[in-house]
Design a protein around this motif. Structure first.
Motif, PDB file in Angstrom:
ATOM      1  N   GLU A  83       2.919  -0.609   7.136  1.00  0.00           N
ATOM      2  CA  GLU A  83       3.369  -1.867   6.555  1.00  0.00           C
ATOM      3  C   GLU A  83       2.192  -2.811   6.316  1.00  0.00           C
ATOM      4  N   ASN A  84       1.259  -2.850   7.278  1.00  0.00           N
ATOM      5  CA  ASN A  84       0.077  -3.699   7.120  1.00  0.00           C
ATOM      6  C   ASN A  84      -0.785  -3.245   5.946  1.00  0.00           C
ATOM      7  N   ILE A  85      -0.910  -1.926   5.773  1.00  0.00           N
ATOM      8  CA  ILE A  85      -1.697  -1.403   4.655  1.00  0.00           C
ATOM      9  C   ILE A  85      -1.021  -1.748   3.329  1.00  0.00           C
ATOM     10  N   ASN A  86       0.321  -1.622   3.274  1.00  0.00           N
ATOM     11  CA  ASN A  86       1.049  -1.980   2.054  1.00  0.00           C
ATOM     12  C   ASN A  86       0.815  -3.444   1.681  1.00  0.00           C
ATOM     13  N   PHE A  87       0.851  -4.312   2.691  1.00  0.00           N
ATOM     14  CA  PHE A  87       0.621  -5.731   2.448  1.00  0.00           C
ATOM     15  C   PHE A  87      -0.804  -5.962   1.932  1.00  0.00           C
ATOM     16  N   TYR A  88      -1.767  -5.255   2.522  1.00  0.00           N
ATOM     17  CA  TYR A  88      -3.159  -5.403   2.105  1.00  0.00           C
ATOM     18  C   TYR A  88      -3.343  -4.929   0.664  1.00  0.00           C
ATOM     19  N   ILE A  89      -2.706  -3.796   0.311  1.00  0.00           N
ATOM     20  CA  ILE A  89      -2.809  -3.278  -1.050  1.00  0.00           C
ATOM     21  C   ILE A  89      -2.201  -4.267  -2.043  1.00  0.00           C
ATOM     22  N   VAL A  93      -4.052  -5.967  -5.245  1.00  0.00           N
ATOM     23  CA  VAL A  93      -3.534  -5.868  -6.608  1.00  0.00           C
ATOM     24  C   VAL A  93      -3.328  -7.269  -7.203  1.00  0.00           C
ATOM     25  N   ARG A  94      -2.827  -8.197  -6.368  1.00  0.00           N
ATOM     26  CA  ARG A  94      -2.623  -9.565  -6.834  1.00  0.00           C
ATOM     27  C   ARG A  94      -3.971 -10.224  -7.164  1.00  0.00           C
ATOM     28  N   MET A  95      -4.971  -9.938  -6.327  1.00  0.00           N
ATOM     29  CA  MET A  95      -6.300 -10.504  -6.567  1.00  0.00           C
ATOM     30  C   MET A  95      -6.890  -9.974  -7.876  1.00  0.00           C
TER      31      MET A  95
END
Length: 320
Positions: A83-89, A93-95
């Motif tokens: 879940e933490n990796i998904n949030f980081y990805i 992507v947003r950046m």
């Protein structure tokens, strides 16, 4: 009358700090044994190289409830990590979506300076975009590995529920198995990563001069060439053996740009930390420099034909 004079050439100068370092694993992953669940046997040996997901040891096939609790805890931990990796990805992507392409020739009558500035900015944004793509790909691979490990534990959970075999613990990382505890004392083993860094110690005086991201040159008799790197960590607290009646030392870490194939964990290296650099400055022989107290200068023939003193300090002030 001048009997001898030379043309003043320019070059690059470095102010350096000489110290030492040792090659160590970049990561050290301890593996713990659940003391409430009966241990069966090891599935790896000391010094064995393992991949992520390699079976490390297993528990006895009895006590199914305790084993299921351990499996569920591992699955929960991995799901949280995923879940933490998904949030980081998502953040990466947003950046990347906030980047915009700059057309340096979009204006009808652009100024040369404006074109150059926008070209540099566009190149910088493109570089950042490529870096983000690489980081996203690495995180996607890491997430895929976690999903595979979760599937292994899910399969094992079903096996335990069916009462067929005991619980197997898998390696969470790739590396080399070390400190295998045959006495079953926690941590039961550690896994050292394949990637290495260089650790050293700085004195109280040295630590005030060194800053993060300072470039470093590493070399030793074992290396065919110098390896470049940078300072990535300077610990705020002194080493554990600090005492009132002796000087303190602070651990610092160097990340090499490349790893030499001859490197081994434990190898000692010489490290030259570059504290300051001056590029394209006049270079003179030390014997040509005249010292007057704390000032240093040399005599120079200027463009108007006069002879005068030239102050010398490439790191703090311009030549004048």
């Amino acid at each position: 009358m001048l009997s001898q004079w030379d043309v003043l050439n320019s070059g690059n100068l470095e102010e350096t700090l000489q110290t030492e370092g040792m090659v160590v694993p970049a990561e050290k992953q301890p593996i713990f044994l659940d003391p409430q669940t009966p241990f069966k046997n090891f599935l790896v040996e000391n010094g064995e190289v393992v991949e992520k997901g390699t079976p490390l040891f297993e528990y006895e096939s009895s006590h199914q409830e305790e084993q299921l609790a351990v499996v569920d805890a591992e699955i929960s931990r991995l799901e949280s990590e995923k879940e933490n990796i998904n949030f980081y990805i998502e953040e990466l992507v947003r950046m990347k979506a906030n980047f915009y392409t700059i057309d340096v020739f979009s204006q009808e009558k652009p100024e040369v300076e404006s074109q150059a500035a926008k070209a540099v900015e566009a190149a910088s944004l493109n570089g950042l975009s490529l870096s983000l793509d690489q980081t996203i790909a690495e995180k996607e691979l890491e997430k895929s590995n976690i999903e595979e490990t979760i599937q292994q534990y899910e399969t094992q959970r079903e096996t335990i529920q069916n009462g067929m075999n005991g619980l197997t613990i898998y390696s969470p990382v790739e590396g080399t198995v070390t400190a295998l505890s045959l006495e079953l004392k926690n941590p039961i083993m550690s896994i050292f990563s394949k990637n290495t860094i260089v650790e050293g110690q700085l004195s109280e005086k040295q630590v005030e001069k060194v800053q993060l991201d300072m470039p470093v040159k590493l070399y030793s008799s074992k290396l065919d060439k110098k390896i470049t790197g940078k300072v990535i960590l300077i610990e705020e607290l002194p080493l554990e053996n600090a005492a009132l009646d002796q000087p303190s030392f602070y651990r610092f870490t160097i990340e090499p740009e490349t790893e030499d194939e001859k490197w081994r964990v434990g190898h000692h290296l010489q490290a030259k930390i570059i504290l300051a650099e001056a590029h394209g400055v006049p270079i003179v022989s030390q014997k040509s420099v005249v010292k007057n107290g704390r000032q240093a200068f040399l005599w120079a023939l200027t463009e108007d034909g006069t002879l005068g003193p030239l102050k010398k300090d490439p790191f703090n002030e311009d030549y004048s």
